[in-house]
Enzyme design. Sequence first.
Site, PDB file in Angstrom:
ATOM      1  CE  LYS A  72      61.316   2.988  26.971  1.00  0.00           C
ATOM      2  NZ  LYS A  72      62.142   3.472  28.080  1.00  0.00           N
ATOM      3  N   GLY A  73      54.892   4.782  25.420  1.00  0.00           N
ATOM      4  CA  GLY A  73      53.673   5.301  26.034  1.00  0.00           C
ATOM      5  C   GLY A  73      52.399   4.518  25.771  1.00  0.00           C
ATOM      6  CG  ASP A 132      51.736  18.379  22.803  1.00  0.00           C
ATOM      7  OD1 ASP A 132      50.928  19.300  22.575  1.00  0.00           O
ATOM      8  OD2 ASP A 132      52.717  18.508  23.549  1.00  0.00           O
ATOM      9  CE  LYS A 160      49.649  17.315  26.425  1.00  0.00           C
ATOM     10  NZ  LYS A 160      50.949  17.866  26.795  1.00  0.00           N
ATOM     11  CG  PHE A 180      53.831  17.182  30.670  1.00  0.00           C
ATOM     12  CD1 PHE A 180      54.311  17.271  29.373  1.00  0.00           C
ATOM     13  CD2 PHE A 180      54.169  16.072  31.424  1.00  0.00           C
ATOM     14  CE1 PHE A 180      55.108  16.269  28.824  1.00  0.00           C
ATOM     15  CE2 PHE A 180      54.959  15.065  30.889  1.00  0.00           C
ATOM     16  CZ  PHE A 180      55.432  15.161  29.593  1.00  0.00           C
ATOM     17  CB  VAL A 181      48.505  14.489  31.400  1.00  0.00           C
ATOM     18  CG1 VAL A 181      47.561  15.673  31.541  1.00  0.00           C
ATOM     19  CG2 VAL A 181      48.603  14.051  29.936  1.00  0.00           C
ATOM     20  CG  ASP A 187      57.703   8.835  30.253  1.00  0.00           C
ATOM     21  OD1 ASP A 187      57.096   9.209  29.241  1.00  0.00           O
ATOM     22  OD2 ASP A 187      58.946   8.860  30.364  1.00  0.00           O
ATOM     23  NE  ARG A 193      57.293   4.722  30.307  1.00  0.00           N
ATOM     24  CZ  ARG A 193      57.299   5.514  29.246  1.00  0.00           C
ATOM     25  NH1 ARG A 193      56.165   5.862  28.673  1.00  0.00           N
ATOM     26  NH2 ARG A 193      58.424   5.982  28.765  1.00  0.00           N
TER      27      ARG A 193
HETATM   28  P1  IMP Z   1      53.751  15.475  19.519  1.00  0.00           P
HETATM   29  O1  IMP Z   1      54.724  15.089  18.446  1.00  0.00           O
HETATM   30  O2  IMP Z   1      53.934  16.925  19.933  1.00  0.00           O
HETATM   31  O3  IMP Z   1      52.324  15.199  19.147  1.00  0.00           O
HETATM   32  O4  IMP Z   1      54.151  14.705  20.819  1.00  0.00           O
HETATM   33  C1  IMP Z   1      53.797  13.402  21.004  1.00  0.00           C
HETATM   34  C2  IMP Z   1      54.673  12.715  22.021  1.00  0.00           C
HETATM   35  O5  IMP Z   1      55.167  13.607  23.041  1.00  0.00           O
HETATM   36  C3  IMP Z   1      53.857  11.698  22.754  1.00  0.00           C
HETATM   37  O6  IMP Z   1      53.872  10.454  22.061  1.00  0.00           O
HETATM   38  C4  IMP Z   1      54.499  11.652  24.111  1.00  0.00           C
HETATM   39  O7  IMP Z   1      55.590  10.758  24.095  1.00  0.00           O
HETATM   40  C5  IMP Z   1      55.007  13.053  24.320  1.00  0.00           C
HETATM   41  N1  IMP Z   1      54.042  13.885  25.080  1.00  0.00           N
HETATM   42  C6  IMP Z   1      53.364  14.960  24.635  1.00  0.00           C
HETATM   43  N2  IMP Z   1      52.587  15.482  25.605  1.00  0.00           N
HETATM   44  C7  IMP Z   1      52.771  14.707  26.683  1.00  0.00           C
HETATM   45  C8  IMP Z   1      52.234  14.725  28.035  1.00  0.00           C
HETATM   46  O8  IMP Z   1      51.422  15.576  28.429  1.00  0.00           O
HETATM   47  N3  IMP Z   1      52.665  13.751  28.871  1.00  0.00           N
HETATM   48  C9  IMP Z   1      53.549  12.779  28.494  1.00  0.00           C
HETATM   49  N4  IMP Z   1      54.069  12.719  27.255  1.00  0.00           N
HETATM   50  C10 IMP Z   1      53.693  13.681  26.360  1.00  0.00           C
HETATM   51 MG    MG Z   2      54.038   8.398  22.392  1.00  0.00          MG
END
Ligand code: IMP
Ligand code: MG
Length: 206
Positions: A72-73, A132, A160, A180-181, A187, A193
Site C-alpha cells: 500500500k505504501g 531498504d 535507505k 525506521f521512518v 506505516d 500513512r
Molecule cells: P526491502 O525488501 O527490505 O527493501 O523492504 C521494502 C519494504 O519494507 C517497503 O516496501 C516497506 O513496505 C517496508 N519498509 C522498509 N523500511 C521501512 C520504513 O522505514 N518504514 C516503513 N516501511 C518500511
Molecule cells: Mg512498499
Amino acid sequence: MAPLSSPSPDVAPAPGVSRVADILGERLAKEDPDLGEVIVAEEEIRDKIRELGARITEDYAGRPPLLVGVLKGAFVFMSDLSRAIALPVEFDFMAVASYGSSTRTSGVVRIVKDLDTDLAGRHVLVVEDIVDSGLTLAFLLRNLAARQPASLAVCALLVKDTEVTAPELSYVGFHIPRDFVVGYGLDVAERYRNLPCIRRYNGQLP
Ligand code: IMP
Ligand code: MG
C-alpha cells in the site's frame, strides 16, 4: 459539521506549504511521542516530485509508461508523482507481502494482488515508496521482467543507506539513514500513512 481543523496561530508553516496539511501533520506529531524528527519535509517532497516528473516526462516522451504502484505504501507518492508527469500514463497496482515481520523483509515475498494489465510490449515504471534491503524490489523486478515488457524501470521515493546492493534504480527521490521512518504512505501497523512528511519513528516496532 465542525471544520476539520481550526488553524492555531502558533504554527507557522514554511512559505508555500499547504497550511491545512502542515497543521494536521504538526498536530499528529505533537500528540504522539513515537513520532520523531522530520527526515524529509513536505516541501522537499513536493520539489523532488516536480523534478522527477519532469525527468520522466522527458525520458518517456513518445512512449508513455504504465505506472505500477506497489501497495500500500506507494499510493500517496504515486498519486502525486503521476500528476507531475505530462504524458498519458496508465495505472495499475500490485500488492506483495513478505513472510515474517511486517516491518522487516525476509526476502520471501508473495503476490497478494496481481496486476490487471498484460505487460507484454509495455513500458513499465514501477513506483515504490522505500527500498531498504532491496529484496522486495528484486523479487518484483524478476517477476515483472518475465512478462516481457518493452522496458522496465523503477522510481523510488526513498532509498535507505543499507549495505545490501539494491537493484538498479532509474529514479530516486532521497537517500535516507537506516532508521525506521513513517509518513507519506509509509506505516507502522497501518498508521501514519497520512502524515504529509517523512518522520523518524521512535516507538517499538511490532
Ligand atoms: P526491502 O525488501 O527490505 O527493501 O523492504 C521494502 C519494504 O519494507 C517497503 O516496501 C516497506 O513496505 C517496508 N519498509 C522498509 N523500511 C521501512 C520504513 O522505514 N518504514 C516503513 N516501511 C518500511
Ligand atoms: Mg512498499
